[in-house]
Each structure stands twice: as C-alpha cells, then as structure tokens.
Write a protein that holds these residues in place. Sequence first.
Motif, short mmCIF file in Angstrom:
data_model
loop_
_atom_site.label_atom_id
_atom_site.label_comp_id
_atom_site.label_asym_id
_atom_site.label_seq_id
_atom_site.Cartn_x
_atom_site.Cartn_y
_atom_site.Cartn_z
N GLN A 124 29.83 45.67 52.12
CA GLN A 124 29.33 44.64 52.74
C GLN A 124 27.97 44.63 53.30
N GLU A 125 27.50 45.91 53.78
CA GLU A 125 26.38 46.21 54.12
C GLU A 125 25.23 46.11 53.25
N ARG A 126 25.65 46.13 52.00
CA ARG A 126 24.54 46.13 50.85
C ARG A 126 24.27 44.80 50.35
N PHE A 127 25.01 43.91 50.80
CA PHE A 127 24.74 42.36 50.60
C PHE A 127 23.54 41.72 51.57
N LYS A 128 22.88 41.05 51.03
CA LYS A 128 21.94 40.42 52.07
C LYS A 128 23.05 39.25 52.75
N LYS A 129 23.59 38.62 51.92
CA LYS A 129 24.66 37.41 52.42
C LYS A 129 26.08 37.65 51.65
N ARG A 186 36.98 26.74 34.63
CA ARG A 186 36.08 27.88 34.08
C ARG A 186 35.36 28.35 35.59
N LEU A 187 35.22 27.51 36.53
CA LEU A 187 34.63 27.97 37.70
C LEU A 187 35.38 28.45 38.84
N LEU A 188 36.86 28.19 38.60
CA LEU A 188 37.73 28.65 39.79
C LEU A 188 37.81 29.90 39.97
N ASN A 189 37.65 31.09 39.19
CA ASN A 189 37.56 32.41 39.19
C ASN A 189 36.28 32.87 39.66
N ALA A 190 35.11 32.11 39.67
CA ALA A 190 33.80 32.43 39.86
C ALA A 190 33.44 32.85 41.32
N PHE A 191 32.53 33.77 41.38
CA PHE A 191 31.93 34.14 43.09
C PHE A 191 30.53 33.68 42.90
N ILE A 192 30.17 33.23 44.32
CA ILE A 192 28.71 32.85 44.60
C ILE A 192 27.90 33.83 45.28
N VAL A 193 26.64 34.12 44.88
CA VAL A 193 26.12 35.06 45.79
C VAL A 193 24.69 34.20 45.69
N SER A 194 23.77 34.73 46.84
CA SER A 194 22.50 34.09 47.21
C SER A 194 21.24 34.48 46.17
N ASN A 195 21.29 35.55 45.74
CA ASN A 195 20.41 36.11 45.03
C ASN A 195 20.45 37.06 43.87
N ALA A 249 23.80 39.79 43.28
CA ALA A 249 24.66 39.75 42.05
C ALA A 249 24.68 41.17 41.23
N LEU A 250 23.51 42.03 41.43
CA LEU A 250 24.03 43.21 40.80
C LEU A 250 24.91 43.99 41.66
N VAL A 251 24.73 43.93 43.15
CA VAL A 251 25.70 44.74 43.79
C VAL A 251 27.09 44.23 43.60
N LEU A 252 27.38 42.98 43.38
CA LEU A 252 28.88 42.39 43.18
C LEU A 252 29.32 42.90 41.89
N ARG A 253 28.35 42.97 40.89
CA ARG A 253 28.64 43.30 39.42
C ARG A 253 29.25 44.76 39.41
N GLY A 254 28.49 45.80 40.45
CA GLY A 254 28.98 47.03 40.79
C GLY A 254 30.31 47.15 41.25
N CYS A 255 30.41 46.26 42.33
CA CYS A 255 31.78 46.22 42.79
C CYS A 255 32.72 45.72 42.09
N ALA A 256 32.80 44.86 41.06
CA ALA A 256 33.46 44.57 39.81
C ALA A 256 33.95 45.82 39.07
N ARG A 257 32.77 46.29 38.50
CA ARG A 257 33.17 47.68 37.89
C ARG A 257 33.99 48.59 38.54
N GLU A 258 33.75 48.76 39.81
CA GLU A 258 34.50 49.60 40.51
C GLU A 258 36.07 49.19 40.88
N ALA A 259 36.19 47.82 40.66
CA ALA A 259 37.37 47.44 40.78
C ALA A 259 38.12 47.09 39.57
N ASN A 260 37.45 47.52 38.44
CA ASN A 260 37.92 47.31 36.99
C ASN A 260 37.99 45.72 36.78
N TYR A 261 37.21 45.10 37.07
CA TYR A 261 37.19 43.66 36.84
C TYR A 261 36.01 43.48 35.97
#
Length: 1059
Positions: A469-474, A502-511, A515-527
């Motif tokens: 969470q500390e890596r996210f701006k928001k 199609r939007l119900l599974n989506a996540f929202i980020v501010s920049n 989005a890149l950090v969240l994509r890395g978290c998704a890879r870590e979670a095998n999502y």
Amino acid sequence: MADSRAFPGSLCTSLRRSSAGTIRRIRLENFMCHSNVQIEFGEWVNFITGQNGSGKSAILTALCVAFGCRAKGTQRASTLKDFIKTGCSYSIVYVEIKNEGEDAFKPEIFGDTIIVERRISESTSSTVLKDHQGRKVSSRKDDLREIVEHFNIDVENPCVIMSQDKSREFLHSGNDKDKFKFFYKATLLQQVNDLLKTISEHLKSANALVHELEESIKPMQRELDELQGKIKNMEHVEEISQRVQQLKKKLAWSWVYDVDKQLEEQRAKIGKLKDRIPACQAKIDQQLSAVEELREQISKKKAQIACMMEKTSEVRRMKDELRQTLSLATKEKLELEEEYGRKGNQIHKMMKHVRFLEQQIQDIHEQHAKYTQAEESEIEEKLKGLQYEVDAANSSLGSLKEEESALLESVNKGSSEISRIADEIEDIERKRREIENSIRELNQHQTNKVTAFGGDRVINLLRAIERHQERFKKPPIGPIGAHLTLVNGDTWASAVENAIGRLLNAFIVSNHKDALVLRGCAREANYSHLQIVIYDFARPRLDIRPNMLPQTNHPTTLSVLQTENHIVFNVLVDMGDAERQVLVRDYENGKAVAFEKRIPNLKEVYTLDGYKMFSRGSVQTTLPPNKKQRSGRLCSSFDDQIKDLQRDASNVKEEAQQRRRRKRDAEESLQGLQEYLQSVKRRRLNAERILLSKKLALKDVKNAYAAEASASPASNVDELHQEISKVHEEVQEKKMLLETLQVRMNEAEVKANELKVSFENLCESAKGEIDAFDKAENDLIKLEQALLDEEAKKTHYEGLMNNRVVSLIKEAEAHYQELEKNRVESCRKASIICPESEIEALGGCDGSTPEQLSAQLTRLNQRLQHESQRYSESIDDLRMLYEEKECKISKKQKTYKAFREKLDACEKALNLRWKKFLRNASLLKRQLTWQFNGHLGKKGISGQINVDFDGKTLSVEVKMPQDASSSSVRDTRGLSGGERSFSTLCFALALHEMTEAPFRAMDEFDVFMDAVSRKISLDTLVDFAVAQGSQWIFITPHDISMVKQGERVRKQQMAAPRS
C-alpha cells in the motif's frame, strides 16, 4: 598456460644446473610422530629409508604444509591441528631453501638462503619468512605464494611430490582414468581447464548483469515518453479552450436546428401517418409473405431433421451391425480355436486306436475261434443300440449349438446396453459436478461478497495491495461490484449483470504509475487479465441532469444501483454509460423502447431474460441471451439460487441413481447370461465328446464284427493292416486340416481387429453427425421463434390500422404547432449569443444534436479543468526536464553498449584461449609419447600412449623385443610384473621430463616391485635424476644397497620407531 613450463627432453640435460629453490634442510618439531628431527639434503639424489612407522612420509607431508598446502590436500589429515604430535600443544616445520644463482629470489633481501617456518597450534597457524641470518622478513601468505610461483614449487603436482596415496593410485593402478588424471594434473592442464571454466562462468554472470542494466533503462524510457505526452497535452490546452468557445456557440444554434429537424420530421410523420392505411396494409401483406416463407423454411428444416434422424438411426444401425459382426468374428475365432483343440484330440485318439489295432493283430486268431453264432447275434443288437445313441447325441448337440448362438447374441446386446447406460451416467455426473461447483461458489459469495467478483484471486489481490500500500499514491478502489448494491430488491439483478457485468470485477486507480503497481500486485496474486480503470479521484460526483437521461418510464441501470463512493458512481457514468442504459421486463417491451420510440439519450436496452437491443443509425440490433453470463452477483442473498441449484443437483443425483440401478440390473442379467452361456458351452463340448466316443465305440464294434466274420485269421490281419494304413492317412488329413484351421484362425483374428478399428472409426464419425443433428434442431427452434415474431408484427400492424391512425394524426399536428413556437423562442436566444452567419462560417453544427454537443462541451470543460489542474509546471520546465532525462538515458545507453562490446571481446578472447588450450593439450600428448618411447628405447622396447580427452582415459601400450614379428601392440596388462613396472616408470619419467621444478620427491614408489624390478627401476631413476639435474628425494622402506654409490647420491636411514 605459462605455469606448465613444459620443455622438450633435449633442454633438460645435465648442462642445466641451478641450485636455486632446492631444499637444504628440514627440521620438524612435534610434527606427527617426530619430536625433533632434522634432515640435511644433497643437491642431487637423496634416498631416505627406514622401517614402517619411522616417519619417512611425514617429511613429504611437512614439505607440503610448509609451502602452503591445505591439510586435506595432503590426504593425511582433515585440519592442520591434526599434525600436532599427541600430547603437545604446537608443531613447527622449518625448511631452508637455497637462493643462489641467477634464478635467486630477491637475494638483496633474503641472501643465499630463504627460511620458511610454519607454526601450528590448536587454534591458529602462521607462516614466517626469514633471511639467511634468521631474521624475519615477512609473514604474509602472498609473499610465500610469490616465492612458490617464482621457483615453480607446486606441491600438489604429483610430478613434484608423489605421496604414498598418489604412488599407489598411479604407479600400481591399471585404471586408465587414474593415469589420465595423473597426466592432466602433472602437465597443469587440469589447472588451466578449471581456470578457463571459471572465466566462462564469470562472463555469463557479467552478461546477465549487463542485460539487467540494459533492462533498467526501459522504465526511464517510459517516463520520458510520459513526459513527452504531458508536453503535447499542454500544447493542446489552448486548442481545447478555443474549441470550448466554438462549441458554446454551436450548442446555442443547435437547439434551433434541432427544432427545425423535429419540424421536418413531424411534417414527414404527419404525411406518413396520412398514408398509414395503405402502408399498414402493405406491411400486413409483407408480414403474411414473411410468415409463409418462414413456414416453408420450417417445413424444409423439419424434413432435413427427419432425414438426419434417419441418417443418425442408420449410423446407429451400422454401429450395432458392426458390433454384432465384431462379436461374430470373435465368436468365430474362439470356435476355430476350440475346433483346433478338438482336431488335435482326435488325432491323439486315432493314434491310440492304431496302437489298439496293432495289439488286435497279435490276438486275432484266438478271438476268431472263440466267437459263436449266438455271440454274432448279440453283436448285431449292440450295433443297433450304439447307432441309436449316436443319433440321439447328434440331435442333442445340434440343439445345444442353436441355444449357444442365441445366448451369444443376447450377451452382445446386453454389453451394448451397459455401454450406453455408462455413457449416460458419465454425462449426468459431469452435469452434477458443474452444479456442485456453482453451489460452492455461491456459498463462498454468501460468506464473503467480494469473492463474487473474482473468486479467491481477488482475495489474494487485496492482500497483495495491502502489503504494497505504501507504493500507491492513492489506494486502489475495487472490485467495483463490491461497492454497489441494488435498490428495491433483486428484481433487476440479471439485467444489471448483463449491462455492466464487465465492470464489476474492475479496479480503479488515480494514475498510470499506480496502474503499473496494481498490475504487479495482480501478477503476484496470479490474477491475470485484471481490468484496471484510470480515473481522476479529485473529480467531484457528476451531476446528471434530467434532460441528459432517456425520456422513459422504465428504470435505467444507474437508477437501480446505489453506491456511497462517488468515484465508482463517476466511473459507471463515464466508462459504462449506466445512465443511458434502460432496463425492461420482457422482449416485447424492450423492442418497443429500443426501436419504435425514438427516445433521446438512449444507448441500449436490456431485458430480464437477457436480451440486449440497440440501434446505430438505421441499423437495429438484437443480441440473444448469453448462456454463460453470470447472474445475480449483486443480489443481497443467494439463498434462492442455491435452493434451485440444490434442487437441480438432487434431481440429477436421482437420475444418476436410476441409471446406476439400470446398469446394475443389466450387469446382473448379463452375468447370468454369461454364466448360462458357459454352462451351455460346457454341455455342448461334453455332448461333442460323448458323440465322438459313441462313434468310435460303434466303429470298434463294426470292425470287431467284420474281423470275426472273415474267412481266416490271415485275412483279418490284412484288413487290420489296411485299417491302420487308412487311419494313418486320416491322421495326415487331420494334420493338414489343422494347418488350414491355423490359417483360418489367423485370418479370423485379423478380421476381428479390422472390425474393431472400423467400429471405433464409426463411433468417431457418428459424433459429428449427432452434433449436426443438434445444430439443425437449434435452427428449427430459431425459425419457430422468428415465425412467432413475424406473426406478432402482423397483429401489431393490423391493430395500428384499425385503432390508432386518426388519433396519431391529431397528436402529430398539435405537436407541430408547439414546435413552431419553440423554434421562434430558440432563435431569439441564439441570436443574442452570436449571429447565425458566424456559425455558418464555422461550418455549421456538423449534424450533431444538442445532447451530443452538450456532452462534448461537458467533456471538453472537464478535460480543460483536469489538464489545467494536472500540470502545475510550465511547458518550458517540462521541456528542460525532458532534455535532461534524454541526455541521461543516452549516456547510460552508450555506457552499457561499451560494456557489451567489452564482454564480446572477452568472449572472443576466451574462445581463442580454449583453442590454444586444446592445441597445447594435443602437443603435450605427442611430446609425452616421444619422451615415453625415448625411455623405453634404452631397453630396446617401443610403445605408444593413447590419450582420450573426451573419455578422460590414458592407456599405455608397449611392444617387447620378442614381439618384433608381430605388428600388434600389447596392452600393459599382458606384460610381466617387471615389464609393467618398467613401462609405468618410463611413463612417469616422461611426465617428469615435461615439467620443471627445483626439487622432486617420490614416496614408496617401489613398494609392490620384486627385487629385479626394483633394481632396474632404481638404476633408471638414479640415472635419470643425475642427468636431469634437479634435486630428487626418494623415500622407500626397502633396502637400497643395490643402488650404486656416487658423489651425487646421498643415503639416509631413519631411526626405528619406538615400541
């Protein structure tokens, strides 16, 4: 390669003499078995003898330790403290090295003697270098290493110091791999090979590091691209502002043009309504023709389905016929095998009968005399009885064969029925597993609502987000479905799922960075394939005005949803168009809303049964329900869905149990049939045996009767001989028949295999035909649905013509008058903002509606506000920053390119070294053979050394003088003990002659030699040592009195060990 110092034999002569590096004396204190001993060495050949246990080998071990060898390298101990004599606390090895001549090492510092003193204690060990006066010069290991390298004292090289273990391993071993290891290590090829491999590993690591550095530039390049995008966006801010002003003017006049358009449409509508009656009639006629055409298509489709059903039934019939044919072929093969066994038994019985007839020949005369007329009458009665029994057995056998054939057919039918039921059970079980998986998922959703929008993957993703969470701006917001609830119950759950699922599974980020950090978290979670929406969190909740919503009484997707998060609300509006999606209950209402009523701001219509309808211009589109669409994820409770699925699971389970009961009954019935079939087979075989025995008995009686009726014993004997010949002929015919049966058995087996393959191919091809049949049935259902739709349209047009034409005309005329008033008012307001001529100069409104222009203006205002707030820096600062980053990246690219070029140069150099290494290894191999032949030639022997670098073996072969007539070279294992010892010694001397060292030592080199071999070896060694010129130390427990005396030979005797 420089350390190998390999020289041809011509250079290693007695003319070369330098005493630098030779051992003057060694003193041991508390070392191994020695309390205090000192030994003086001569400059040439030194022999040290003594009994076992007197400490001879300890002298060589002390030399190895003094020159820096590790304890394990000596093969005598695991640690240095193990060399301390028992009961003592320290040990000292004191070695004096001559340092004279032009090869002396730093004579200005050490003088003519270098003293190496190695002190070992329980906890530490130290090495001190002293000069000729005993003064300390250094205690650094690097200085000792420099001395060792200067004098080329490699104590681990077996050609410098050959310990007991190395002597046994090499001199007395016949293993070719041990010889190769000795050669590889003695010529230092092993050391160079290990060094080159280490360099290769380092180059691989360096390549990986440079690749990582090159990859590290890519994020900086992406930042540079983002910066360039910012600069371009700021350049467009002014352009956006100008477009906003133009859109305001266009919007004012677009209301006027929209009214004009509505007036034109209304005029057209009035004219159209007045012509509605004939138009409606034409529509009705058109629908009637469409209905008739669909009915004709339905008839053709039904005929096609009937044909396909017939074809499918034909395929099934062919499948059953193939199965039956396969069963018959298998049965034929089994019958042939049984027939083969029966014929073999018949041949055995016929041979037995031949022996019986031969026995009868001996007794024929006695038997003929004993029979009377009364006995002949009795034989005739017996013949009649036996014939009757044969006929009865024949009849019984025929009925048993017919019964066996009928039973076999029933067994085949039962097997086919069991296979069909098993396939049905497998389909039902697969359906049951799918239902149970759905129930488990719903139970999981009921426990944790978040799992409805991604399952366990979304739980793992949320945990990964919490860790980073500390890596996210928001902090990211999501999944979106977890922030939504339905208003007024779950009525519209399925329609909402179809609209914004199609939007119900989506996540929202501010920049973009988040989005890149969240994509890395998704890879870590095998999502994988996570949908990410980038949206401005600072934007307030959107205000949706009524004129921007569809003008209808039906609810919209946005109106049936509730959320506390304004960002989720904004995303549903901007990304999902939820405010423009209308929800209706059924197909008819949806079609009326989507196509018949021209509702402003309407984008799509969704029905509860899953239909999606929309129009783009003149194109009307209706999408059928998606069978795989998930429904009810937004429901407040999943109990009803779980109950329905549990009910379906119970029904499927009951159906599976019924199928299993049917299968069990069929299997029991089949087992009974099979048991009865086996019983019938046994009875048939028994009947065949009885029939055969009856026939043989009848034949025996007939033969006996014929023999008795003969005129004389001689004629009976002739007849018996004839019968024996006849039986032999029958045996030959039976054997030929057996061969024919064997051929038929092979053919029957081939036929059965071919039928099995045909049956499997037919099963595979039938699958495609059944799928085609299912597709045709689905097409028929669609045609019937289309027929119902067309009939509904016909009814609709009839109602329009009969009930609504006049009222619609009046309503249209009233609406036309109202639009004229609105046009005058809109024109007055637009003229205040700008004259119409200015709009015409701008190119008009481009056919855009006021709603579209208003939406464009809103988006441009938002974009202008967003862009103004987003970039606080000036464009000049951004350009300067861009140039700095570009320069920095360019420098790094040049640096990493230089690294890559250097690594490529190193790899080329390493490849060159490998080639040189292989060439030198080949040269050393040839040089070894030359030296070896040179030493063997002194005794009139020739030889050859074969070195296999790939197999890592070295073999020594010699040819003795007595083998001069033979062209073959004998292996050393075929030599006598003396010859083998001498050839091995010549091999060792050849290696010694190829290496250079100030002194050499060999321990127990003659321990396994006999007296003659030892005498020859010692003389050869002494001659070689004197001629070669370096200092030699030989250690042996044997008597060396046979060694010739000389001023260059020094002998020393070690004291006997204490008892």
